[in-house]
Design an enzyme around this catalytic site. Structure first.
Site, mmCIF file in Angstrom:
data_model
loop_
_atom_site.group_PDB
_atom_site.id
_atom_site.type_symbol
_atom_site.label_atom_id
_atom_site.label_comp_id
_atom_site.label_asym_id
_atom_site.label_seq_id
_atom_site.Cartn_x
_atom_site.Cartn_y
_atom_site.Cartn_z
ATOM 1 N N GLU A 5 0.617 -1.235 -0.483
ATOM 2 C CA GLU A 5 0.376 -0.048 0.035
ATOM 3 C C GLU A 5 0.669 1.184 -0.217
ATOM 4 O OE1 GLU A 5 -2.485 -2.786 1.319
ATOM 5 O OE2 GLU A 5 -0.270 -2.573 2.119
ATOM 6 N N HIS A 55 -8.848 -5.672 11.454
ATOM 7 C CA HIS A 55 -9.849 -5.534 9.599
ATOM 8 C C HIS A 55 -11.727 -4.972 10.521
ATOM 9 C CE1 HIS A 55 -6.631 -8.651 9.164
ATOM 10 N NE2 HIS A 55 -7.140 -8.004 7.654
#
Length: 326
Positions: free
Chosen positions: A60, A129
């Protein structure tokens, strides 16, 4: 108007803007060959080719940085994070590069980039998450933060975000990708920074945004109506900038307010709203502002604990009853 799924509204917005402007491209993990982790880019590789729909490694920080550089050089990237939990790896590029470039270059460099993907919990995915970072990004000057609650808003706001000359954080939800709603076939745009009164009411104002509206607030309003309580729903749609005026005008009518937000309570969007309401609508309030947020702990795995920790219909109904002194 045809009914389409939330994921298809996202795909339509991206595809229409890519047809309109060749400078727009999509980049992220599994967006191309796999048609997107949530199938929000299905078929786009076939239409636009591998130069404009680009699969990346699991990196990322790297592909966010490539996107910022591309935007500073005149392109309009859409960067997809498989979840905004993973944007923490790229947060230096988002906050120290994208958000500050215009100011630090004295207006010489715009960064017209969209960072998009799902936010918040999606069931039993564990603490790492299941987090909400809307307030983190909304705290950053130079960014705009958009959190749509339905397919219509998602398409109109994403098209506006792609055309915007500033970096935009566009937050979706995994559990909403299959939600269906009416979306016009003709082109439309929704302005960033304008809230909408999704339902008019007279007894209490409920302010919320994103997934909380279809999953918690609308069912709570139905329950309240059974007991003769008329709730007005203000959907912020964007949390930077916040449309404070619409919220205040609603409270001037109802004199009570409950804010529902899927986030930890400290320094949240609801904290900011509560301050602004007491500053600019204090004389109209007949009860203290109440907030419904996540409990102040990492999200556990057990479904019974998840139900206890997240905002839910019962907590929302109870809060409304409390501000109505029932």
């Amino acid at each position: 108007m045809p009914e389409i799924a939330f994921r298809d509204a996202i795909k339509e917005a991206m595809s229409e803007e890519m047809r309109r402007d060749e400078k727009v491209f999509l980049m992220g993990e599994e967006v191309a060959e796999y048609n997107g982790a949530y199938k929000a880019s299905q078929g786009m590789l076939d239409e636009f080719g591998a130069k404009r729909v680009i699969d990346t490694p699991i990196a990322e920080l790297g592909f966010a940085g490539i996107g910022v550089g591309a935007a500073a050089n005149g392109l309009r990237p859409i960067i997809e994070f498989m979840t905004f939990n993973f944007s923490l790896v790229a947060i230096d590029q988002i906050i120290n590069s994208a958000a500050k470039m215009l100011s630090m270059s004295a207006g010489q460099y715009n960064v017209p980039i969209v960072f998009r993907g799902p936010t918040g919990n999606a069931g039993q995915l564990g603490a790492q998450h299941s987090q909400n970072f809307e307030n983190w990004y909304a705290n950053t000057p130079g960014l705009k933060v958009v959190v749509p609650a339905n397919p219509y808003d998602a398409k109109g706001l994403l098209k506006s975000s792609i055309r915007d000359n500033d970096p935009v954080i566009f937050m979706e939800s995994e559990v909403m990708y299959g939600d269906k709603g009416e979306v016009p076939e003709e082109e439309y745009l929704i302005p960033i920074g304008k809230a909408e009164i999704k339902k008019e009411g007279s007894d209490v104002t409920i302010v919320s945004f994103g997934k909380m509206i279809p999953r918690v607030v609308l069912p709570a309003i139905e329950e309240l109506e059974k007991n003769g309580i008329s709730a007005e729903l203000v959907d912020l749609r964007t949390v930077r900038p916040i449309d404070y005026a619409t919220v205040v005008e609603s409270i001037k009518k109802t004199n009570r307010c409950v804010i529902v937000e899927e986030a930890w309570p400290l320094a949240s969007i609801s904290s900011e709203l509560a301050y602004h309401i007491q500053r600019y609508a204090f004389d109209y309030l007949d009860a203290p502002v109440m907030r419904i947020t996540n409990r102040d702990v990492p999200l556990p795995y057990a479904p019974t604990l998840i139900e206890e920790i997240l905002p839910n219909v019962k907590r929302t109904v109870d809060a409304v009853n409390a501000v109505l002194y029932k």
